[in-house]
Design a protein around this motif. Structure first.
Motif, PDB file in Angstrom:
ATOM      1  N   VAL A 699      26.496  55.887  47.065  1.00  0.00           N
ATOM      2  CA  VAL A 699      26.934  54.720  47.837  1.00  0.00           C
ATOM      3  C   VAL A 699      27.952  53.959  46.987  1.00  0.00           C
ATOM      4  O   VAL A 699      27.660  53.578  45.848  1.00  0.00           O
ATOM      5  CB  VAL A 699      25.744  53.809  48.190  1.00  0.00           C
ATOM      6  N   GLN A 700      29.146  53.750  47.558  1.00  0.00           N
ATOM      7  CA  GLN A 700      30.210  53.034  46.864  1.00  0.00           C
ATOM      8  C   GLN A 700      30.633  51.812  47.675  1.00  0.00           C
ATOM      9  O   GLN A 700      30.392  51.735  48.887  1.00  0.00           O
ATOM     10  CB  GLN A 700      31.414  53.946  46.633  1.00  0.00           C
ATOM     11  N   PHE A 701      31.285  50.843  47.004  1.00  0.00           N
ATOM     12  CA  PHE A 701      31.737  49.633  47.687  1.00  0.00           C
ATOM     13  C   PHE A 701      33.054  49.147  47.087  1.00  0.00           C
ATOM     14  O   PHE A 701      33.422  49.510  45.959  1.00  0.00           O
ATOM     15  CB  PHE A 701      30.682  48.527  47.576  1.00  0.00           C
ATOM     16  N   ARG A 702      33.740  48.355  47.878  1.00  0.00           N
ATOM     17  CA  ARG A 702      34.867  47.576  47.360  1.00  0.00           C
ATOM     18  C   ARG A 702      35.014  46.336  48.225  1.00  0.00           C
ATOM     19  O   ARG A 702      34.513  46.282  49.351  1.00  0.00           O
ATOM     20  CB  ARG A 702      36.152  48.394  47.304  1.00  0.00           C
ATOM     21  N   THR A 703      35.715  45.343  47.723  1.00  0.00           N
ATOM     22  CA  THR A 703      35.799  44.052  48.409  1.00  0.00           C
ATOM     23  C   THR A 703      37.005  43.945  49.327  1.00  0.00           C
ATOM     24  O   THR A 703      37.107  43.002  50.100  1.00  0.00           O
ATOM     25  CB  THR A 703      35.858  42.914  47.377  1.00  0.00           C
ATOM     26  N   ASN A 704      37.912  44.922  49.252  1.00  0.00           N
ATOM     27  CA  ASN A 704      39.090  44.920  50.110  1.00  0.00           C
ATOM     28  C   ASN A 704      39.184  46.281  50.773  1.00  0.00           C
ATOM     29  O   ASN A 704      39.160  47.313  50.103  1.00  0.00           O
ATOM     30  CB  ASN A 704      40.358  44.636  49.291  1.00  0.00           C
ATOM     31  N   LEU A 705      39.294  46.317  52.089  1.00  0.00           N
ATOM     32  CA  LEU A 705      39.232  47.581  52.809  1.00  0.00           C
ATOM     33  C   LEU A 705      40.447  48.458  52.562  1.00  0.00           C
ATOM     34  O   LEU A 705      40.348  49.681  52.587  1.00  0.00           O
ATOM     35  CB  LEU A 705      39.076  47.312  54.313  1.00  0.00           C
ATOM     36  N   VAL A 706      41.628  47.861  52.335  1.00  0.00           N
ATOM     37  CA  VAL A 706      42.860  48.656  52.291  1.00  0.00           C
ATOM     38  C   VAL A 706      43.364  48.897  50.887  1.00  0.00           C
ATOM     39  O   VAL A 706      44.272  49.693  50.680  1.00  0.00           O
ATOM     40  CB  VAL A 706      43.967  47.975  53.126  1.00  0.00           C
ATOM     41  N   GLU A 707      42.835  48.222  49.900  1.00  0.00           N
ATOM     42  CA  GLU A 707      43.311  48.442  48.537  1.00  0.00           C
ATOM     43  C   GLU A 707      42.186  48.158  47.554  1.00  0.00           C
ATOM     44  O   GLU A 707      41.152  47.603  47.904  1.00  0.00           O
ATOM     45  CB  GLU A 707      44.523  47.561  48.230  1.00  0.00           C
ATOM     46  N   GLY A 708      42.410  48.558  46.337  1.00  0.00           N
ATOM     47  CA  GLY A 708      41.380  48.418  45.322  1.00  0.00           C
ATOM     48  C   GLY A 708      40.610  49.722  45.133  1.00  0.00           C
ATOM     49  O   GLY A 708      40.696  50.653  45.942  1.00  0.00           O
ATOM     50  N   THR A 709      39.879  49.797  44.048  1.00  0.00           N
ATOM     51  CA  THR A 709      39.126  51.015  43.744  1.00  0.00           C
ATOM     52  C   THR A 709      37.701  50.887  44.265  1.00  0.00           C
ATOM     53  O   THR A 709      37.158  49.791  44.403  1.00  0.00           O
ATOM     54  CB  THR A 709      39.095  51.258  42.228  1.00  0.00           C
ATOM     55  N   TRP A 710      37.102  52.045  44.528  1.00  0.00           N
ATOM     56  CA  TRP A 710      35.705  52.091  44.961  1.00  0.00           C
ATOM     57  C   TRP A 710      34.795  52.066  43.740  1.00  0.00           C
ATOM     58  O   TRP A 710      34.997  52.820  42.788  1.00  0.00           O
ATOM     59  CB  TRP A 710      35.426  53.349  45.774  1.00  0.00           C
TER      60      TRP A 710
END
Length: 741
Positions: A699-710
């Motif tokens: 399970v991975q996450f990031r705070t911005n849907l279109v940019e940033g790393t998981w």
């Protein structure tokens, strides 16, 4: 009245919502002190002191077994002279109950244990073995264990066990049971979707409390086969017609109650040979029996035979699970220095009668460590017992130097035995245990449900003094397959199809033909939703297939036995585990039938076929929504054929009518859904998703849907069920994804 804590779930058919009560065994709270006829003190060797303080228990009186002096064994036996009647405890034979006891360690490193024995009119039927799965604690704690009472039992013996080299206090020994158990009936053998011979045994379980079952009637379709008035309930079927058979039992009790079991659908085949395979499993409920004989140089006559504890038999498992090793050593006399057991005419006793280490035994001990299968469950089948002998330095045929002071040694065998109902005669098969080699022993049992079938080990040779048991060699035995083979439902596997066709039950159900079919022709296909199993359709309008002929609304004339499977070829002497997840099942239900009342069954299976496919050993599990898992220990023969897959049995339908009858959908491990279902639980956000065995989930996450790393939240291995991962709900906005490998 003392209050007991419930620490384990109660496994009782039909009583999930019944009120539970804790019934203490006679003097289970030691309020009458001791020793009493309810708790008989029994010990052998070592140093044991039994005391019964009036205060300081949990609460009130309690009992103590003190073995701080070390050595030997010490127990109480509840029901020693007469087993405690099941009816006095609110128990029903054949069901599983939670047994409880309070303990605390007064001195030393070890807690006590418990053994539960099922007894019938003819004596001991089965035993839980010595149970010691609990950690030691210096304060009162309630310990629990589940035990299934033998179907033929009428009473129990309860045996609290000492704590080795410790002083242990006991209180509140009892069993948790429903206040009442409604009348119930179920078929325990054969299993649903099994293939049986024309001669086979139907075994049933029925019970009620308060009251007693007075009769169980056995039916094939709507025809009465016969009835049985005495537990364990069974009926010996002979000359059954070939084809599908719907089996039911009807139980009656002394309160005028009557209940019908669920239907068990089987297939009767004239050439079927059913094989039941068993492995060296420490949880199987092992029993111990000793036959004592005179030595071979003293005419070798039989002296006596009786149940013995596993410790006195010097048979011990190292732990639990398939990696556990069973150790067998020479049998010991019960710490008795009498000339009945020891030969004082040879050294060292000839010159020093008090020098017991090294003493030569005066008896031959035939020690059997075995599992007795429930009567009526395997009778008429081939029973196979397999494992691997890791070491055997005890058997004189393999190690001629392993003898006592007068040249007598030991022999070891694995066996399957089939005893007459009164144990007066036996048919048996035995194999020698060879170091570093697998073993397999089989016996075609007699189709009589009153006979008793056992598998296990026997060691025969002279008795030794208990401190000498390690001086003559040892046998170490293990499950044949410590590392099982796991398979799942995967569309990339080479799936095959086979169809067996029968007349419908109303026309007698006779077998018509069988042949390979394409999986699409079975109506078993992989889609984007998973593997879908649907009723079989035949496009031919001929009256052979439909009444009055094919077309919308036509009623199928045949029973279609459709198998979709993967054949993995040879898997000799291995354990195969087949698992997956049933996403939905709208096909199989009692109300989902055609116009004639014929419905469907659908199961997952593993089958182990003979080289010529004339017989097979199989396990099945119904396809109920949720995870499923089944396993089979295959026969150690590289010429056999092993399959796993799904079997759907029921009437054929016209192709335009299939959809309303429903389908079974099973998750595809080769194309797994990656949907995460979120839910709030207090301060946490729970992320739930289905898993499969053999897969890894990140399970991975990031705070911005279109940019940033998981970023990785967690990685977990698939279990075949749902996984739940928690993330603090107060964290910043997050988007999640699931990676499956």
């Amino acid at each position: 009245m003392k209050k007991l804590a419930l620490l384990a779930a109660l496994a009782l058919a039909g009583t999930a919502h019944a009120a539970l009560v804790t019934n203490l065994f006679p003097n289970g709270d030691f309020s009458s002190g001791g020793p009493t006829p309810d708790w008989v003190e029994v010990s052998g060797d070592g140093s044991f002191v039994y005391t019964y303080p009036a205060t300081g228990g949990n609460p009130g009186a309690y009992g103590v077994i003190d073995n701080t002096g070390g050595g030997g064994w010490g127990i109480w036996v509840g029901g020693n002279a007469t087993p405690i009647p099941l009816s006095s405890l609110g128990l029903v034979a054949g069901l599983t109950y939670t047994f409880v006891q309070d303990m605390k360690v007064l001195a030393g490193p070890n807690t006590g244990g418990l053994k539960i024995e099922s007894w019938g009119p003819s004596g001991l039927i089965s035993s839980s073995g010595d149970l010691r799965p609990w950690p030691a604690t210096g304060s009162w704690a309630t310990y629990s264990t589940n035990y299934t009472i033998a179907p033929a039992a009428t009473g129990l013996k309860i045996v609290p066990l000492w704590g080795p080299n410790s002083s242990v206090a006991f209180d509140n020994l009892g069993v948790i049971a429903p206040a009442a158990t409604p009348l119930f009936a179920q078929i325990t053998s054969p299993a649903a979707a099994a293939t049986v011979n024309t001669n086979f045994v139907i075994a049933a379980l029925a019970g009620v409390f308060p009251g007693a079952v007075t009769n169980v009637a056995f039916y094939r379709n709507a025809s009465l086969l016969g009835s049985d008035d005495t537990a364990p309930f069974s009926w010996n079927v002979t000359g059954a017609p070939v084809g599908p058979a719907a089996l039911t039992v009807v139980a009656r009790d002394d309160n005028g109650g009557i209940v019908t079991s669920a239907v068990v659908n089987v297939t009767v085949s004239a050439g079927a040979t059913v094989t039941n395979t068993f492995v060296v499993d420490p949880s199987a409920g092992w029993l111990a029996w000793m036959n004592v004989r005179e030595r071979p140089d003293n005419f070798n006559g039989f002296v006596f035979g009786s149940p013995w504890g596993a410790g006195a038999l010097t048979a011990e498992f190292s732990g639990v699970g398939p990696s556990s090793k069973l150790t067998l050593k020479p049998g010991t006399a019960p710490g008795d220095t009498n000339t009945f057991w020891l030969d004082y005419s040879v050294e060292p006793l000839a010159s020093n009668p008090a020098n017991f280490p090294g003493a030569v035994g005066f008896k031959e001990m035939e020690a059997s460590y075995y599992v007795q299968l429930p009567d009526g469950t395997v009778n008429g089948n081939v029973v196979t017992f397999t494992g691997v002998c890791k070491t055997n330095t005890l058997d004189i045929r393999l190690n001629p130097g392993s003898t006592n002071g007068i040249g007598l040694g030991w022999t070891n065998y694995a066996f399957v035995k089939d005893f007459a109902p009164d144990y007066s005669s036996v048919v048996e098969s035995l194999v020698i245990l060879t170091s570093g080699a697998p073993f397999s022993v089989s016996l075609a049992t007699i189709p009589d449900p009153a006979r008793h079938v056992q598998y296990g080990f026997v060691t025969r040779g002279p008795n030794v003094w208990q401190t000498d048991v390690n001086n003559y060699g040892v046998v170490e035995i293990q499950s044949l397959d410590v590392n099982p083979t796991n398979v799942t439902v995967n569309s990339s596997a080479p799936w095959l199809g086979f169809m067996n066709v029968f007349n419908k039950p109303q026309d007698g159900g006779a077998y018509q033909f069988g042949s390979p079919w394409g999986t699409a022709d079975l109506n078993a296909v992989f889609t984007s939703f998973g593997l879908e199993l649907s009723p079989n359709t035949i496009g031919d309008p001929n009256p052979y297939w439909y009444s009055p002929s094919g077309g919308p609304g036509a009623v199928g004339n045949k029973t279609m036995d459709a198998s979709m499977y993967v054949q993995i070829g040879s898997l000799p002497g291995r354990k195969l585990i087949f698992s997956g997840t049933v996403l939905s099942n709208t096909l199989v239900s009692a109300s989902n039938t055609n116009a004639l009342g014929n419905g469907w069954t659908s199961v997952a299976f593993i089958k182990d076929f003979a080289p010529d496919y004339s017989s097979f050993n199989a396990v099945t599990v119904p396809l109920t929504p949720g995870p499923f898992s089944l396993s089979l220990n295959t026969i150690n023969d590289p010429a056999r054929h092993v399959q796993y897959g799904f079997q759907t049995v029921g009437p054929n339908v016209w192709f335009t009518d299939a959809a309303p009858f429903g389908k079974v959908i099973i998750g595809n491990a080769g194309f797994l859904p990656t949907t995460i279902t979120p839910s709030l639980s207090g301060p946490n956000l729970n992320l739930s998703f289905p898993t499969q065995l053999g897969k890894s989930y990140t399970v991975q996450f990031r705070t911005n849907l279109v940019e940033g790393t998981w970023s990785t939240l967690t990685t977990t291995n698939g279990t075949g069920g749902n996984a739940v991962v928690s993330d603090p709900a107060g964290a910043a906005q997050r988007y999640y994804r699931l990676l499956v490998q």
